[in-house]
Design a protein around this motif. Sequence first.
Motif, PDB file in Angstrom:
ATOM      1  N   VAL A 285     -45.242  30.082  18.881  1.00 49.46           N
ATOM      2  CA  VAL A 285     -44.425  29.831  17.696  1.00 49.46           C
ATOM      3  C   VAL A 285     -44.640  28.387  17.264  1.00 49.46           C
ATOM      4  N   LEU A 286     -44.962  28.246  15.983  1.00 48.43           N
ATOM      5  CA  LEU A 286     -45.158  26.912  15.399  1.00 48.43           C
ATOM      6  C   LEU A 286     -43.912  26.579  14.602  1.00 48.43           C
ATOM      7  N   CYS A 287     -43.303  25.445  14.882  1.00 49.48           N
ATOM      8  CA  CYS A 287     -42.170  25.096  14.045  1.00 49.48           C
ATOM      9  C   CYS A 287     -42.217  23.615  13.700  1.00 49.48           C
ATOM     10  N   GLY A 288     -41.401  23.269  12.748  1.00 48.62           N
ATOM     11  CA  GLY A 288     -41.382  21.894  12.268  1.00 48.62           C
ATOM     12  C   GLY A 288     -40.714  21.852  10.921  1.00 48.62           C
ATOM     13  N   PRO A 289     -40.333  20.653  10.471  1.00 48.89           N
ATOM     14  CA  PRO A 289     -39.664  20.524   9.176  1.00 48.89           C
ATOM     15  C   PRO A 289     -40.590  20.971   8.046  1.00 48.89           C
ATOM     16  N   SER A 290     -40.022  21.221   6.857  1.00 52.46           N
ATOM     17  CA  SER A 290     -40.879  21.644   5.757  1.00 52.46           C
ATOM     18  C   SER A 290     -41.780  20.482   5.362  1.00 52.46           C
ATOM     19  N   GLY A 291     -43.015  20.812   5.025  1.00 44.21           N
ATOM     20  CA  GLY A 291     -43.987  19.783   4.687  1.00 44.21           C
ATOM     21  C   GLY A 291     -44.624  19.156   5.905  1.00 44.21           C
ATOM     22  N   SER A 292     -44.376  19.742   7.089  1.00 45.36           N
ATOM     23  CA  SER A 292     -44.905  19.132   8.305  1.00 45.36           C
ATOM     24  C   SER A 292     -46.367  19.493   8.550  1.00 45.36           C
ATOM     25  N   GLY A 293     -46.848  20.502   7.838  1.00 43.96           N
ATOM     26  CA  GLY A 293     -48.245  20.913   8.020  1.00 43.96           C
ATOM     27  C   GLY A 293     -48.399  22.181   8.818  1.00 43.96           C
TER      28      GLY A 293
ATOM     29  N   PHE B 243     -38.293  23.695  25.615  1.00 45.47           N
ATOM     30  CA  PHE B 243     -38.177  23.144  24.270  1.00 45.47           C
ATOM     31  C   PHE B 243     -36.731  23.141  23.795  1.00 45.47           C
ATOM     32  N   PHE B 244     -36.024  24.222  24.064  1.00 44.33           N
ATOM     33  CA  PHE B 244     -34.659  24.308  23.538  1.00 44.33           C
ATOM     34  C   PHE B 244     -33.662  23.534  24.396  1.00 44.33           C
ATOM     35  N   LYS B 245     -33.921  23.552  25.717  1.00 45.81           N
ATOM     36  CA  LYS B 245     -32.967  22.887  26.595  1.00 45.81           C
ATOM     37  C   LYS B 245     -33.158  21.376  26.559  1.00 45.81           C
ATOM     38  N   ASN B 246     -34.412  20.995  26.557  1.00 41.49           N
ATOM     39  CA  ASN B 246     -34.680  19.593  26.792  1.00 41.49           C
ATOM     40  C   ASN B 246     -35.853  19.085  25.960  1.00 41.49           C
ATOM     41  N   PRO B 247     -35.672  19.052  24.636  1.00 45.63           N
ATOM     42  CA  PRO B 247     -36.788  18.589  23.801  1.00 45.63           C
ATOM     43  C   PRO B 247     -37.062  17.108  24.066  1.00 45.63           C
ATOM     44  N   LYS B 248     -38.358  16.795  24.250  1.00 47.79           N
ATOM     45  CA  LYS B 248     -38.668  15.425  24.652  1.00 47.79           C
ATOM     46  C   LYS B 248     -38.696  14.485  23.472  1.00 47.79           C
ATOM     47  N   HIS B 249     -39.243  14.964  22.372  1.00 46.10           N
ATOM     48  CA  HIS B 249     -39.442  14.061  21.251  1.00 46.10           C
ATOM     49  C   HIS B 249     -38.180  13.955  20.397  1.00 46.10           C
ATOM     50  N   GLU B 250     -37.917  12.743  19.944  1.00 41.92           N
ATOM     51  CA  GLU B 250     -36.726  12.493  19.138  1.00 41.92           C
ATOM     52  C   GLU B 250     -36.682  13.394  17.890  1.00 41.92           C
TER      53      GLU B 250
ATOM     54  N   ALA C  68     -38.066  16.260  17.414  1.00 43.88           N
ATOM     55  CA  ALA C  68     -37.820  17.650  17.787  1.00 43.88           C
ATOM     56  C   ALA C  68     -36.331  17.859  18.029  1.00 43.88           C
ATOM     57  N   ARG C  69     -35.716  16.888  18.666  1.00 38.09           N
ATOM     58  CA  ARG C  69     -34.284  16.976  18.935  1.00 38.09           C
ATOM     59  C   ARG C  69     -33.507  17.053  17.606  1.00 38.09           C
ATOM     60  N   LEU C  70     -33.904  16.171  16.680  1.00 42.22           N
ATOM     61  CA  LEU C  70     -33.276  16.132  15.367  1.00 42.22           C
ATOM     62  C   LEU C  70     -33.447  17.467  14.631  1.00 42.22           C
ATOM     63  N   PHE C  71     -34.674  17.975  14.711  1.00 49.08           N
ATOM     64  CA  PHE C  71     -35.006  19.229  14.029  1.00 49.08           C
ATOM     65  C   PHE C  71     -34.164  20.378  14.592  1.00 49.08           C
ATOM     66  N   LEU C  72     -34.067  20.434  15.893  1.00 44.43           N
ATOM     67  CA  LEU C  72     -33.306  21.518  16.519  1.00 44.43           C
ATOM     68  C   LEU C  72     -31.830  21.432  16.138  1.00 44.43           C
ATOM     69  N   LYS C  73     -31.347  20.212  16.066  1.00 46.32           N
ATOM     70  CA  LYS C  73     -29.949  20.027  15.714  1.00 46.32           C
ATOM     71  C   LYS C  73     -29.712  20.526  14.283  1.00 46.32           C
ATOM     72  N   GLU C  74     -30.626  20.140  13.392  1.00 44.47           N
ATOM     73  CA  GLU C  74     -30.529  20.549  11.995  1.00 44.47           C
ATOM     74  C   GLU C  74     -30.532  22.067  11.860  1.00 44.47           C
ATOM     75  N   ILE C  75     -31.440  22.681  12.623  1.00 46.78           N
ATOM     76  CA  ILE C  75     -31.685  24.094  12.373  1.00 46.78           C
ATOM     77  C   ILE C  75     -30.674  24.972  13.119  1.00 46.78           C
ATOM     78  N   LEU C  76     -30.173  24.489  14.258  1.00 46.37           N
ATOM     79  CA  LEU C  76     -29.252  25.311  15.049  1.00 46.37           C
ATOM     80  C   LEU C  76     -27.799  25.129  14.608  1.00 46.37           C
ATOM     81  N   SER C  77     -27.483  23.929  14.112  1.00 48.58           N
ATOM     82  CA  SER C  77     -26.128  23.754  13.567  1.00 48.58           C
ATOM     83  C   SER C  77     -26.202  22.921  12.299  1.00 48.58           C
ATOM     84  N   PRO C  78     -26.577  23.561  11.202  1.00 45.28           N
ATOM     85  CA  PRO C  78     -26.869  22.835   9.961  1.00 45.28           C
ATOM     86  C   PRO C  78     -25.659  22.114   9.370  1.00 45.28           C
ATOM     87  N   MET C  79     -24.443  22.472   9.793  1.00 46.35           N
ATOM     88  CA  MET C  79     -23.271  21.840   9.184  1.00 46.35           C
ATOM     89  C   MET C  79     -22.984  20.453   9.753  1.00 46.35           C
ATOM     90  N   HIS C  80     -23.678  20.116  10.835  1.00 46.59           N
ATOM     91  CA  HIS C  80     -23.360  18.823  11.459  1.00 46.59           C
ATOM     92  C   HIS C  80     -24.422  17.775  11.184  1.00 46.59           C
TER      93      HIS C  80
END
Lengths: 233, 244
Positions: B31-39, B223-230, B232-244
């Motif tokens: 699975v490839l994921c990333g913000p829009s425009g990430s390539g 990846f979900f439990k312990n994303p290493k890159h900052e 990725a952490r931000l992205f997961l937060k955005e996508i899993l709980s978009p209201m925060h």
Amino acid sequence: MQTGLDFSVIWNNMAHFMIGRYPSGPIGGLMLTLYLALIGLVLSFVGGLVLGLLCVSHNRFIRYPTLAVVNVIRGIPLLMVIFWMYFLLPALIGRPTPENWTIIMALTVFTSAYMSQIVQAGIEGIPRGQTEAALSTGLRPFQAMVHVILPQALRNMIPSFVNQFVSMIKDTSLAFIVGVSELTHVATQVNNRTMVYPTEIFIFIAAVYFIICFAFTTLSRWLEQRLAWRRAI
Amino acid sequence: MIRFEGVHKWFKKLHVLNDVNLHVKQGEVVVLCGPSGSGKSTLIRTVNRLEPIDRGKLIVDGQNLSDPKTDINKLRAEIGFVFQQFNLYPHLSVLKNITLAPIKIRNITRGEAEEQATVLLERVGLAEKRDAYPAQLSGGQQQRVAIARALAMKPKIMLFDEPTSALDPEMIGEVLQVMQGLAHTGMTLIVVTHEMGFAREVADRVVFIDFGVILEEATPEEFFKNPKHERARLFLKEILSPMH
């Protein structure tokens, strides 16, 4: 002295208007007009399709020369093209050409240029995703064009094609300049012979052109509706 | 099966793929994921050369995509591609959408192709829609037909470019289920998606990409439990709980 219009001249020469001197001579009149337009339509459909496809080619050595030719033809009057053909065609093939074919070739060259623009716009109007989908299944670019793009594009082009055909029917009247006995030429002949009925004759001729062209426009509208996309519910 | 080695791509001045190195093994689900425009879409589209690469090396099924001797059309027949916008052929029935390429490319008879298409339609749960036209189907149904169309070429690899992003929420499940079924057949899959539930359950590996750079490659648990890159952490937060 004549008062009012006398349309008996039309009835008396009806056969002449419709079929010329046929069967004692070559076919002429309205039949010849339709014949020229029909052959011209078929040839310029093929010509327009080929030119249009060349115009959207990814190879610039094909695309730019084709676009140049198309734009040159679109930039000169049909009458010039007819004169060209009249003098050029016999020189090219080394023997005299029948006037009918002079006209057909001129109409074909002229209309093909316009048709190619319709084809080009039609192809470019199909979303890019269609080509990508076809290519992604392994179809070759040419197969994608033939089976996926053109069937959709051609359907969208039908109204424009009919417009061109209607223009072509009217354009055949220029054939009288090189002595082809189509409808307009026959009308001038009858007018010269009868002398005093120009109004009646040319009202009639105009009406005939109108009816034919109107019929085709109506047909195209009907066709367009019959072939309309099955829309989402 | 698919190997990116130092792949770069530019759109004009925009550096959309920046030194991408990735190896996808046979039968793997990535699975490839990333913000829009990430390539990420560009990346998946390079695999069947819908987007050519500018630098580096891309080997797919043993063939170098930059090699002029590679017959790209032949290779594309081995790679199914499913688009975000379905891209079904609107002038053809569902059945013909599916049978067009097999008949033209695989040289099988219409009868064989239709038989095979019917089986595929049953598999995606749309057997009764074989004679319908795309516009008569819902988004989820269209996407399932698109999957059947790609499968009809019996590809070795399937690529999914945001297959559920254009769908109404209630239709996402039906498409993901079909994809999950595929993953279990051992086919090689690359999926660009924001459906993290799918990634968690089905993926062997999650690849996170941003600004054209692969920032993280990990198993879903990691990846979900312990994303290493900052990022990725931000992205997961955005996508899993978009209201925060």
